[in-house]
Design an enzyme around this catalytic site. Structure first.
Site, PDB file in Angstrom:
ATOM      1  N   GLU A  71       0.862  -1.179   0.000  1.00 10.82           N
ATOM      2  CA  GLU A  71       0.000   0.000   0.000  1.00 10.82           C
ATOM      3  C   GLU A  71       0.898   1.229   0.000  1.00 10.82           C
ATOM      4  O   GLU A  71       1.755   1.381   0.881  1.00 10.82           O
ATOM      5  CB  GLU A  71      -0.925   0.014   1.210  1.00 10.82           C
ATOM      6  N   ASP A 102      -5.570   9.315   9.798  1.00 14.22           N
ATOM      7  CA  ASP A 102      -4.208   8.931  10.168  1.00 14.22           C
ATOM      8  C   ASP A 102      -3.760   9.612  11.448  1.00 14.22           C
ATOM      9  O   ASP A 102      -4.094  10.762  11.719  1.00 14.22           O
ATOM     10  CB  ASP A 102      -3.242   9.283   9.034  1.00 14.22           C
TER      11      ASP A 102
END
Length: 283
Positions: free
Chosen positions: A49, A60
């Site tokens: 990824e 995040d």
């Protein structure tokens, strides 16, 4: 058969689970992304990824947020992300690459232009955190028509309706967010993950990867007992953050080799009962 499908099929035949590391394109330096990707593939990563840097990565935690900030400060945008994939693909025709990020950079690039460019670069799948499945069927179809897998997140708070919506459009694999929080959080609960997997399986027929909060070989091995794939990001990005120039590929390779060894060791599970009743392979 797509590269992602072929990868999972080969892993099933060998009774192995997928290891999917995440890095941010352009971090820790602007030119070294492809070299890090190659080192991870050589060390046992099954799918990679690659994060598309964005200024407001809402899902995040601080580690990946700072990686995006550093990459953006180096001028890393979509053209540079795609260039890194092309560079990697020139020497690796087998390992799938999934672009992970947010809608804004894709919308600015243009959805169709992005899909075309991603396909041309050698991308295999796209995971957009803030594209809910029920609102992006056209984009998912656009990706699928070009042989790209649209990959979606499933959270602990996802309703049965939301999981079913994911099941209708997802291909490649789905990414189960293992906790209520952001990437890199430390309160990992393997029992909760084990309970969630059957709920997802009831609606989703592609492999299930688990990420968020997986920081070491012990936790990765526990996840491998109950899921098809282990996704590990913040722990890796944090190790790369302080890498000296040219050292990042070596650091990434060593870390991935450690995780790979734990996943492949049937005697290493710290939670021997975590996988009872869970799928041992994907249909």
């Amino acid at each position: 058969m797509s590269r992602i499908d072929a990868t999972f099929a080969a892993l099933r035949d060998r009774h192995r689970k997928a290891l999917i590391p995440y890095i941010t394109a352009g971090d820790p330096d602007a030119e070294g992304t492809a070299a890090i990707m190659r080192a991870m593939a050589d060390a046992g990563a099954d799918i990679i990824e690659l994060g598309m840097p964005f200024s407001d990565p809402m899902a995040d935690g601080p580690v990946v947020q700072k990686a995006s900030e550093r990459a953006l400060a180096r001028g890393i945008g979509m053209p540079q992300v795609l260039a890194a994939v092309r560079d990697f693909r020139a020497g690796d025709a087998k390992t799938p690459v999934v672009l992970m990020g947010y809608a804004n950079p894709i919308e600015r690039y243009g959805r169709e232009a992005f899909a075309e460019a991603a396909k041309a670069a050698g991308v295999d799948g796209v995971l957009v955190v803030d594209y809910p499945p029920e609102e992006c069927e056209d984009f998912a179809a656009m990706l699928k028509s070009r042989g790209l897998d649209p990959i979606f997140l499933v959270a602990p708070t996802s309703t049965e309706q939301r999981i079913a919506s994911v099941g209708k459009v997802a291909s490649g694999y789905v990414y189960h967010v293992s906790l209520k929080g952001v990437t890199g959080a430390g309160h990992f609960d393997i029992a909760a993950v084990a309970e969630m997997i059957p709920r997802i399986q009831a609606h989703v027929k592609v492999p299930i990867g688990v990420g968020f909060g997986i920081r070491d070989a012990k936790t990765a091995r526990a996840v491998a007992d109950v899921a098809d794939a282990v996704v590990i990001g913040s722990a890796l990005v944090q190790r790369l953050e302080t890498a000296a120039p040219g050292e990042a590929p070596t650091i990434a390779g060593r870390f991935i080799a450690e995780i790979r060894a734990a996943l492949d060791d049937p005697h290493s599970s710290p939670f021997p009962h975590a996988g009872e009743g869970a799928r041992q392979g994907t249909n």
